[in-house]
Design a protein around this motif. Structure first.
Motif, short mmCIF file in Angstrom:
data_model
loop_
_atom_site.label_atom_id
_atom_site.label_comp_id
_atom_site.label_asym_id
_atom_site.label_seq_id
_atom_site.Cartn_x
_atom_site.Cartn_y
_atom_site.Cartn_z
N LEU A 95 -7.94 -9.07 -36.63
CA LEU A 95 -8.94 -8.17 -36.03
C LEU A 95 -8.89 -6.78 -36.68
N THR A 96 -7.69 -6.30 -36.96
CA THR A 96 -7.56 -5.00 -37.62
C THR A 96 -8.18 -5.05 -39.01
N GLN A 97 -7.95 -6.12 -39.74
CA GLN A 97 -8.54 -6.26 -41.08
C GLN A 97 -10.06 -6.29 -41.01
N GLN A 98 -10.60 -6.95 -40.00
CA GLN A 98 -12.06 -7.00 -39.84
C GLN A 98 -12.62 -5.62 -39.51
N LYS A 99 -11.92 -4.88 -38.65
CA LYS A 99 -12.36 -3.53 -38.31
C LYS A 99 -12.35 -2.63 -39.55
N ILE A 100 -11.31 -2.73 -40.35
CA ILE A 100 -11.20 -1.90 -41.55
C ILE A 100 -12.25 -2.30 -42.57
N GLN A 101 -12.54 -3.58 -42.68
CA GLN A 101 -13.60 -4.03 -43.58
C GLN A 101 -14.95 -3.43 -43.16
N TYR A 102 -15.22 -3.41 -41.86
CA TYR A 102 -16.44 -2.80 -41.34
C TYR A 102 -16.45 -1.30 -41.62
N ALA A 103 -15.30 -0.65 -41.42
CA ALA A 103 -15.18 0.78 -41.70
C ALA A 103 -15.44 1.07 -43.18
N CYS A 104 -14.94 0.23 -44.05
CA CYS A 104 -15.19 0.40 -45.49
C CYS A 104 -16.68 0.37 -45.78
N ASN A 105 -17.37 -0.57 -45.18
CA ASN A 105 -18.81 -0.66 -45.38
C ASN A 105 -19.51 0.60 -44.88
N LEU A 106 -19.11 1.08 -43.71
CA LEU A 106 -19.71 2.30 -43.17
C LEU A 106 -19.41 3.51 -44.05
N LEU A 107 -18.21 3.59 -44.57
CA LEU A 107 -17.85 4.72 -45.44
C LEU A 107 -18.68 4.73 -46.72
N LYS A 108 -18.98 3.53 -47.23
CA LYS A 108 -19.76 3.43 -48.46
C LYS A 108 -21.25 3.63 -48.24
N THR A 109 -21.75 3.30 -47.07
CA THR A 109 -23.21 3.24 -46.90
C THR A 109 -23.80 4.25 -45.91
N THR A 110 -22.95 5.08 -45.30
CA THR A 110 -23.47 6.06 -44.34
C THR A 110 -22.83 7.42 -44.58
N ASN A 111 -23.37 8.40 -43.91
CA ASN A 111 -22.79 9.75 -43.90
C ASN A 111 -22.05 10.02 -42.61
N TYR A 112 -21.77 8.99 -41.82
CA TYR A 112 -21.07 9.18 -40.55
C TYR A 112 -19.73 9.87 -40.80
N MET A 139 -16.39 3.92 -33.79
CA MET A 139 -17.27 2.76 -33.91
C MET A 139 -16.50 1.47 -34.16
N THR A 140 -15.35 1.58 -34.80
CA THR A 140 -14.55 0.40 -35.11
C THR A 140 -13.49 0.10 -34.06
N GLY A 141 -13.48 0.89 -32.98
CA GLY A 141 -12.64 0.56 -31.84
C GLY A 141 -11.22 1.08 -31.87
N PHE A 142 -10.95 2.08 -32.70
CA PHE A 142 -9.60 2.65 -32.71
C PHE A 142 -9.49 3.72 -31.63
N ASN A 143 -8.33 3.78 -30.98
CA ASN A 143 -8.10 4.73 -29.89
C ASN A 143 -7.94 6.16 -30.39
N SER A 144 -7.48 6.30 -31.62
CA SER A 144 -7.26 7.65 -32.16
C SER A 144 -7.50 7.64 -33.66
N ILE A 145 -7.81 8.81 -34.17
CA ILE A 145 -8.02 8.95 -35.61
C ILE A 145 -6.72 8.69 -36.36
N CYS A 146 -5.58 9.02 -35.76
CA CYS A 146 -4.29 8.78 -36.41
C CYS A 146 -4.05 7.28 -36.62
N ARG A 147 -4.33 6.49 -35.59
CA ARG A 147 -4.17 5.03 -35.71
C ARG A 147 -5.14 4.45 -36.73
#
Length: 86
Positions: A20-37, A45-53
């Protein structure tokens, strides 16, 4: 739960949490490449409790921080949609 974890690991080759963590990070990678979020927005958006985690998980899987990843791969993406207005 232990039975599910054992079966999942046997068939997928990793634990359910790692998968699940790998899937979340894969989604985050896509967002980092394709958005200005903002990175914090992507973290949420990827369900992490904190920016540190999020940063820790992201770097352990990709070898880069989210900022480094965006800087390295953004130029490969044709167009970036605008950030959400929240």
């Amino acid at each position: 739960q232990p039975r599910l974890n054992t079966l999942f690991h046997k068939h997928v080759g990793t634990t359910l949490i790692n998968y699940l963590t790998q899937q979340k990070i894969q989604y985050a990678c896509n967002l980092l490449k394709t958005t200005n979020y903002k990175i914090i927005t992507i973290s949420e958006m990827t369900g992490f409790n904190s920016i540190c985690r999020f940063n820790f998980a992201f770097k352990s899987i990709t070898g880069l921080t989210p900022t480094q990843y965006r800087d390295k791969y953004t130029h490969l993406s044709p167009k970036k949609p605008s950030s959400p207005t929240t």
